[in-house]
Scaffold this motif. Structure first.
Motif, PDB file in Angstrom:
ATOM      1  N   LYS A 349       0.832  -1.321  -0.060  1.00  0.00           N
ATOM      2  CA  LYS A 349      -0.103  -0.314   0.272  1.00  0.00           C
ATOM      3  C   LYS A 349       0.812   1.126  -0.363  1.00  0.00           C
ATOM      4  O   LYS A 349      -0.186   1.850  -0.739  1.00  0.00           O
ATOM      5  N   TYR A 350       2.297   1.590   0.862  1.00  0.00           N
ATOM      6  CA  TYR A 350       2.746   1.955   0.674  1.00  0.00           C
ATOM      7  C   TYR A 350       3.995   2.413   0.027  1.00  0.00           C
ATOM      8  O   TYR A 350       4.825   3.184   0.201  1.00  0.00           O
ATOM      9  N   LYS A 351       3.729   1.193  -0.928  1.00  0.00           N
ATOM     10  CA  LYS A 351       5.340   1.150  -1.148  1.00  0.00           C
ATOM     11  C   LYS A 351       6.399   1.171  -1.218  1.00  0.00           C
ATOM     12  O   LYS A 351       7.915   1.937  -1.062  1.00  0.00           O
ATOM     13  N   LEU A 352       7.034   0.320   0.296  1.00  0.00           N
ATOM     14  CA  LEU A 352       8.035   0.249   0.889  1.00  0.00           C
ATOM     15  C   LEU A 352       8.570  -0.989   0.500  1.00  0.00           C
ATOM     16  O   LEU A 352       7.286  -1.803  -0.623  1.00  0.00           O
ATOM     17  N   PRO A 353      10.078  -0.973   0.302  1.00  0.00           N
ATOM     18  CA  PRO A 353      10.987  -2.059  -0.321  1.00  0.00           C
ATOM     19  C   PRO A 353      10.426  -3.862   0.182  1.00  0.00           C
ATOM     20  O   PRO A 353      10.081  -3.402   1.384  1.00  0.00           O
ATOM     21  N   VAL A 354      10.208  -4.633  -0.565  1.00  0.00           N
ATOM     22  CA  VAL A 354      10.347  -6.145   0.275  1.00  0.00           C
ATOM     23  C   VAL A 354      12.010  -7.082  -0.546  1.00  0.00           C
ATOM     24  O   VAL A 354      11.862  -6.372  -1.335  1.00  0.00           O
ATOM     25  N   LYS A 355      12.036  -7.435   0.314  1.00  0.00           N
ATOM     26  CA  LYS A 355      13.545  -8.665   0.090  1.00  0.00           C
ATOM     27  C   LYS A 355      12.973  -9.341   0.680  1.00  0.00           C
ATOM     28  O   LYS A 355      13.750  -9.633   1.731  1.00  0.00           O
ATOM     29  N   GLN A 356      13.514 -10.503   0.030  1.00  0.00           N
ATOM     30  CA  GLN A 356      13.428 -12.104   0.197  1.00  0.00           C
ATOM     31  C   GLN A 356      14.451 -12.237   1.089  1.00  0.00           C
ATOM     32  O   GLN A 356      15.532 -11.876   0.301  1.00  0.00           O
ATOM     33  N   VAL A 357      14.485 -13.078   2.220  1.00  0.00           N
ATOM     34  CA  VAL A 357      15.713 -13.200   3.001  1.00  0.00           C
ATOM     35  C   VAL A 357      15.694 -14.587   2.817  1.00  0.00           C
ATOM     36  O   VAL A 357      16.572 -15.814   4.053  1.00  0.00           O
ATOM     37  N   ILE A 358      14.610 -15.782   3.074  1.00  0.00           N
ATOM     38  CA  ILE A 358      14.098 -16.687   3.125  1.00  0.00           C
ATOM     39  C   ILE A 358      13.395 -17.289   1.286  1.00  0.00           C
ATOM     40  O   ILE A 358      12.863 -17.115   1.176  1.00  0.00           O
ATOM     41  N   LYS A 359      13.608 -18.691   1.905  1.00  0.00           N
ATOM     42  CA  LYS A 359      13.969 -19.325   0.598  1.00  0.00           C
ATOM     43  C   LYS A 359      13.279 -20.124   0.799  1.00  0.00           C
ATOM     44  O   LYS A 359      13.720 -21.584   1.742  1.00  0.00           O
ATOM     45  N   PRO A 360      12.268 -21.065  -0.231  1.00  0.00           N
ATOM     46  CA  PRO A 360      11.724 -21.783   0.349  1.00  0.00           C
ATOM     47  C   PRO A 360      13.020 -23.465   0.541  1.00  0.00           C
ATOM     48  O   PRO A 360      13.767 -23.828  -0.261  1.00  0.00           O
ATOM     49  N   VAL A 361      12.760 -24.728   1.151  1.00  0.00           N
ATOM     50  CA  VAL A 361      13.358 -25.722   1.513  1.00  0.00           C
ATOM     51  C   VAL A 361      13.469 -26.289   0.555  1.00  0.00           C
ATOM     52  O   VAL A 361      15.028 -26.958  -0.200  1.00  0.00           O
ATOM     53  N   ASP A 362      12.514 -27.276  -0.268  1.00  0.00           N
ATOM     54  CA  ASP A 362      12.556 -28.014  -1.783  1.00  0.00           C
ATOM     55  C   ASP A 362      11.856 -26.949  -2.971  1.00  0.00           C
ATOM     56  O   ASP A 362      11.424 -27.040  -3.435  1.00  0.00           O
TER      57      ASP A 362
END
Length: 815
Positions: A349-362
């Motif tokens: 909604k407020y256009k804040l950044p999204v940073k992925q730090v976890i990836k699925p195990v499988d």
RNA sequence: GCGAGUAUGGCGGAAUAGGCAGACGCACAGGACUUAAAAUCCUGCGGGCUUCAAAACCCGUACCAGUUCGACUCUGGUUACUCGCACCA
């Protein structure tokens, strides 16, 4: 013929001969059976009271017959809002209406014929009780467990008083369903949170319904996580966040504070301060019910300040938003939109950044433009913590923070301190004096009770009614003797009911709250029965207060209620909850007058599974009345049989004795488990067997029959106490049937010479065989295999296997 | 949304530990008693099919799978309802 007169006759006799008396010398055999006491708001007992007290009295009488010294007290939870609201409406003083109601209800409870120990009665609005409620408050104050603080509290505008969190149901007042608002007030709290861990831990050893334990567990709401310190950029400020997912800390793209957070004014920059204040004001107007509304759009505002991520050193925006609760954790959260649903929506909604730090195990594909990935996985984009699992990272990152003195492991609880102040008249006054010189001064114990004055204007206007009573308010300071003012709020009625289980056994003690040595013999309560609506409030508070009394050295008991049962709810005949507006309220009196108290109680026990309850049925009461008369007829007939010399025990006698003894075994077991409905079914089976014997046998074994009848009377006595006492008397038994010993099962009549066993072919019952009881499995198998009837199922087939479950079933597998 | 629980004849409800589904009662039907009715006592009563009648057989514990000699009961999934928690970081 059984009728109401018989009820009255034996009630009088029981009272005169003190049947319900507790003999102190037998305390080693004590059984403390407690039902939740009555709240005398309505003038009369309703079906719900009956459903609680009737069946449990049957249980208590059963325990008495088993040789226990039963302590079954009754009392009244007499303070509280309904009496006061009634007074506001009608002008009748709460004390007068309450006392009148108690008077009526006592009479009705006596007419129920329950084995209540009236010598032990407690009434919470009487001085000799609330004196000790006040004493208890002082004890908590002395221990640092009662404190005063300004808080943003739940306010019911209709009841004109604050509410504890537990009393707010879905944003509505528990009593009147008004929309609850918020108000800043200085109020008294009990530090129940100090006991959070023990309250949680103690649950596992309690014989309580699992569901109730679960409710308390959820209410305490323990969660293990990490506390991490974020410094504010360019200012000498910092704040802590609580998180259960510290493994995602490298993905923090902003942080959020609750609008009420104390740091907020310091964080709002010049350019943003106007917007921030506007937002805070807007939040105050949001009612509890709106705030809880599902799918509510998240709102928030940027403060203009930035915080430093303690692990990455990244600079992130500081926002405020009301999706963050000031009352949980630290009132601040680190936002990881990639891995948290709420943060994700907010960031979008407020256009804040999204940073992925976890990836699925499988390596399940996850589209981070559409949803957050909230499950545990493997760390990425996290510098030296890369490739760790979620669990490893939680541990390693917290340790890393701890080394840098920027964080630590932390346990949070959802449970909050118990707000006990009420701005109402009809309650126990809080025994505190405010002195300009000495500050907050507790009323000395010798000055207790702080009496609740009678003549008070209790029309509600948001102020405590007691504040308008000059004679009450104005006093002198116990320390310096100068003019001082009394606290004018009263205590939440749940305080009164949180310790009554300790007062019953020593209710006349005017020196102490109770005698410790004696109370430790009488407590804990062995069986506590009441409605499930008290799972989160009364039962939690009572456990808390018990632990406080223990820590103060007044008892050794840690848990007040060893075993707990909830009765179900009796609904109106239409299947709805009984209510005046629906016009489906059943009045017990009508039925008790017409059929007698035993019939009414029996119907309640037989018609429902005790913990389920269900809709009222008119037919059920009539049929129960018929049953008791049917039982009376056969017993009277047996009584009048002329004695003879026939002492034979043939098949008919054996059958009768078998039914009696096997049913008795079941009844005893059912009663232990409060399965009243099945126990009564077995009483009916014995009755039917008596009729059958009477019909089938010309020359009866009258000696056996009369003895059996007397035993039977003892067995059903707990269910129909008046009727049973009457029958016991007719059979020449000495008063009282409840002073007899419970009947033992005679095992020799439980074994039969032969048993009828069902024979299954491939799992389907096809026929039955009579098997002598003494055959072993091998012999049984032979008998079945040679049975003529088996042949038709084995044509062109082969017997693969024969399974013999002794005295249960035989299964022949053919193919 | 998360968690827990419940689901059985026309009805209320039973069924230790996986072993005869429907105990016990209500309602209903038939019989006895009665001049008659009520009350009482006795008998029957899940559905289907068949039959003069019965036996026999088939289906049946919300729904779909599975485990097992055997499932109302255990496992997985679905549906409906009830309860608790609910922006808990």
């Amino acid at each position: 013929m059984y009728n109401k007169k018989i009820d009255e006759k034996w009630q009088k006799e029981w009272e005169e001969k003190k049947q319900a008396k507790f003999n102190k010398e037998n305390v080693d055999k004590k059984y403390y059976c407690l039902e939740m006491f009555s709240y005398p708001s309505g003038a009369k007992l309703h079906v719900g009271h009956w459903y609680n007290y009737g069946p449990v009295d049957t249980f208590a009488r059963f325990k008495k017959l088993q040789g226990y010294e039963v302590f079954q007290p009754m009392g009244f939870d007499a303070f509280g809002l309904p009496a006061e609201n009634y007074a506001i409406k009608t002008g009748v003083h709460p004390y007068d209406s309450t006392m009148k109601n108690i008077d009526t209800m006592e009479k009705q409870l006596k007419a129920m014929g329950a084995m209540f120990n009236w010598d032990a009665e407690v009434i919470t609005c009487k001085e000799d009780y609330y004196k000790w409620t006040q004493w208890l408050f002082l004890k908590l104050y002395e221990m640092g467990l009662a404190y005063r603080k300004k808080a943003n509290v739940n306010w019911c505008p209709s009841c004109n008083t604050v509410l504890a969190n537990e009393q707010v149901i879905n944003g509505l007042c528990e009593r009147c369903s008004s929309v609850v608002t918020k108000k800043d007030l200085t109020q008294w709290f009990f530090k129940i949170t100090d006991y959070a861990e023990e309250l949680l831990d103690g649950l596992k050893d309690l014989d309580w319904p699992e569901k109730t334990k679960k409710i308390q567990t959820n209410w305490i709401g323990k969660s293990n996580g990490t506390i991490a310190t974020f410094k504010v950029e360019g200012k000498d400020l910092s704040f802590d966040v609580f998180t259960t997912r510290v493994d995602t800390i490298c993905g923090v793209s902003y942080v959020v504070l609750a609008p009420e957070h104390e740091l907020v004014p310091k964080l709002a920059t010049k350019e943003n301060v106007e917007k921030v204040n506007e937002y805070i004001e807007k939040c105050k107007l949001v009612t509890e019910i709106d705030r809880l509304a599902e799918d509510r759009e998240k709102t928030g505002v940027f403060t203009g300040s930035y915080a430093i991520n303690p692990v990455t050193g990244d600079r992130v925006e500081i926002w405020i938003a009301d999706y963050v609760l000031s009352t949980y954790g630290t009132g601040c959260v680190m936002a990881v939109p990639a891995h948290d649903e709420r943060d994700f929506k907010f960031a979008l909604k407020y256009k804040l950044p999204v940073k992925q730090v976890i990836k699925p195990v499988d390596d399940e594909r996850i589209d981070l433009t559409k949803e957050a990935y909230t499950k545990p996985g493997i760390l990425i984009n996290s510098g030296k913590f890369d490739n760790l699992t979620t669990e490893e990272a939680k541990n390693d990152i917290t340790k890393y923070l701890k080394e840098k003195e920027l964080g630590d492991f932390k346990t949070s609880y959802r449970l909050r301190d118990w707000l006990v102040s009420r701005q109402r008249y009809w309650g126990a006054p809080i025994p505190i004096i405010y002195c300009d010189e000495c500050g907050v001064v507790p009323v000395p114990e010798k000055d207790l009770p702080v009496k609740l004055p009678y003549n008070v204007e209790f029309k509600p206007d948001g102020k405590s009614p007691l504040a308008k009573c000059k004679e009450f308010v104005n006093t002198v300071c116990p320390c310096c003797g100068k003019k001082a003012k009394r606290e004018t709020d009263t205590l939440d009625t749940f305080v009164c009911s949180s310790w009554y289980q300790f007062r019953y056994p020593d209710n006349k003690n005017d020196k102490k709250i109770f005698d410790t040595e004696w109370i430790d013999k009488m407590l804990p309560v062995d069986k506590y029965v009441g409605g499930p609506e008290h799972a989160a409030m009364h039962l939690l508070y009572a456990r808390f207060i018990t632990k406080v009394l223990r820590d103060a050295g007044y008892t050794k008991v840690s848990e007040p209620f060893k075993s707990l049962v909830h009765q179900g709810l009796i609904l109106g005949p239409d299947g709805n909850k009984m209510s005046k507006s629906k016009g489906n309220v059943i009045s017990p009196d009508e039925y008790v007058n017409k059929y007698g108290s035993d019939v009414f109680r029996m119907y309640l026990m037989f018609g429902f599974n005790y913990s389920d309850g269900g809709p009222w049925s008119e037919d059920g009461v009539v049929s129960m009345s018929k049953f008791i008369l049917r039982l009376e007829r056969i017993l009277d007939k047996i009584l009048q049989l002329p004695d003879n010399d026939n002492n034979v025990i043939n098949e008919n006698e054996k059958d009768l004795l078998y039914v009696f003894n096997s049913s008795l075994k079941g009844i005893t077991n059912d009663l232990e488990n409060m399965q009243f409905n099945t126990a009564i079914a077995k009483i009916m089976e014995i009755t039917n067997a008596l009729y059958k014997y009477d019909k089938d046998v010309e020359i009866k074994n009258t000696k056996m029959l009369k003895e059996l009848a007397k035993k039977f009377i003892v067995v059903f006595a707990p269910f129909t106490p008046h009727f049973a006492e009457e029958m016991w008397n007719r059979f020449g038994g000495e008063f009282s049937v409840f002073n007899q010993k419970y009947i033992k099962v005679d095992e020799k009549y439980l074994t039969k010479d032969t048993t009828e066993l069902p024979v299954q072919i491939n799992g389907v019952v096809r026929f039955k065989v009579e098997i002598p009881t003494n055959l072993d499995e091998k012999q049984i198998e032979e008998t079945v295999v040679n049975d003529e009837r088996l042949k038709k199922y084995t044509i062109d087939k082969e017997i693969k296997k024969v399974i013999v479950v002794k005295s249960r079933i035989i299964n022949v597998v053919v193919k």
